[in-house]
Design a protein around this motif. Structure first.
Motif, PDB file in Angstrom:
ATOM      1  N   ASN A  16       0.806  -1.217   0.000  1.00 49.25           N
ATOM      2  CA  ASN A  16       0.000   0.000   0.000  1.00 49.25           C
ATOM      3  C   ASN A  16       0.845   1.277   0.000  1.00 49.25           C
ATOM      4  N   TRP A  47       2.495  -2.929  12.898  1.00 45.89           N
ATOM      5  CA  TRP A  47       1.264  -2.775  12.121  1.00 45.89           C
ATOM      6  C   TRP A  47       1.553  -2.291  10.708  1.00 45.89           C
ATOM      7  N   ASN A  50       2.226  -5.420   8.840  1.00 45.78           N
ATOM      8  CA  ASN A  50       1.291  -6.521   9.072  1.00 45.78           C
ATOM      9  C   ASN A  50       0.497  -6.789   7.788  1.00 45.78           C
ATOM     10  N   PRO A  51       0.488  -8.023   7.288  1.00 48.56           N
ATOM     11  CA  PRO A  51      -0.191  -8.308   6.013  1.00 48.56           C
ATOM     12  C   PRO A  51      -1.698  -8.083   6.048  1.00 48.56           C
ATOM     13  N   THR A  52      -2.296  -8.013   7.244  1.00 47.88           N
ATOM     14  CA  THR A  52      -3.735  -7.757   7.327  1.00 47.88           C
ATOM     15  C   THR A  52      -4.067  -6.270   7.237  1.00 47.88           C
ATOM     16  N   ASN A  53      -3.056  -5.424   7.299  1.00 51.22           N
ATOM     17  CA  ASN A  53      -3.254  -3.982   7.235  1.00 51.22           C
ATOM     18  C   ASN A  53      -3.384  -3.564   5.770  1.00 51.22           C
ATOM     19  N   ASN A  54      -4.546  -3.027   5.404  1.00 52.67           N
ATOM     20  CA  ASN A  54      -4.761  -2.623   4.015  1.00 52.67           C
ATOM     21  C   ASN A  54      -4.809  -1.113   3.828  1.00 52.67           C
ATOM     22  N   ARG A  55      -4.339  -0.362   4.835  1.00 58.95           N
ATOM     23  CA  ARG A  55      -4.359   1.095   4.746  1.00 58.95           C
ATOM     24  C   ARG A  55      -3.046   1.630   4.162  1.00 58.95           C
TER      25      ARG A  55
END
Length: 228
Positions: A16, A47, A50-55
């Motif tokens: 991102n 964070w 972190n691969p779950t963070n899409n921001r």
């Protein structure tokens, strides 16, 4: 600065576009709160990758009660101001500092004051170079410095930085801030600052001068000074 300052830069190419690698010559420092009451500086750094963070959001430094972590080099931009990518934006001209809300928040604030004062002094800047996230995009951030329509906490933060720098401050947006001597039981303690005719002084300095115990309740955002 007494706390640990460490560099743990996220890689270029992080998801991102969080570290775009655009060169930046900062002209200001922007202060944020994390908006997360259970996250440390290390967790905030984690964070960012972190691969779950899409921001797309990112920042330069996260600070808590124990340490400050530099996540993006201070001569590169980060996405923290919410005002786009033009060359004059906060994202392209300002160093973003995230103040964590977890743990001993009063200590974290003291650490942030120390860090910011050090950074200003190194650059030959005054507190007129300090910005809120709000100043760029009108987001209520740093949120813990805002209360019921008033930015009293922000004024106190700047006053504490001024006291640390041993400077006076005056600009078109604020009333004059002047250093004030503070004496408790005949003994001079850490300087206070005059803001709009009122004297502000760090609570910890007053408490320590009278042997009081100072504590912070992060849930209800309350500082307590107890002499018993």
């Amino acid at each position: 600065m007494s706390i640990k300052y460490r560099k743990d830069h996220i890689p270029k190419g992080t998801a991102n576009n969080r570290r775009p690698g655009i060169a930046m010559q900062a002209t200001t420092i922007t202060i944020h709160n994390t908006g997360n009451q259970s996250s440390s500086a290390a967790n905030e750094r984690g964070w960012l990758t972190n691969p779950t963070n899409n921001r797309q959001a990112s920042f330069h430094i996260a600070i808590d009660e124990r340490e400050a972590v530099e996540c993006i080099p201070l001569n590169e931009n980060a996405w923290h101001a919410g005002d786009g990518s033009v060359v004059s934006s906060g994202n392209r001209t300002s160093i973003g500092i995230e103040i964590c809300e977890s743990g001993n928040y009063a200590q974290t604030l003291e650490n942030a004051v120390d860090l910011v004062a050090k950074m200003l002094k190194e650059r030959g800047w005054g507190v007129d170079r300090l910005k809120r996230h709000y100043d760029w995009s009108r987001k209520i951030c740093p949120r813990l410095m805002y209360d019921g329509g008033s930015w009293t906490g922000w004024d106190l933060f700047k006053a504490a930085v001024i006291a640390k720098l041993d400077l006076t401050y005056n600009n078109k947006e604020d009333e004059a801030m002047e250093k004030a001597n503070v004496i408790v039981n005949g003994k001079k303690i850490k300087d206070g600052v005059l803001i709009n005719g009122e004297t502000f002084v760090p609570l910890r300095a007053v408490g320590e001068s009278i042997g009081a115990k100072i504590s912070w309740n992060n849930q209800i955002k309350t500082a307590t000074l107890d002499t018993q």
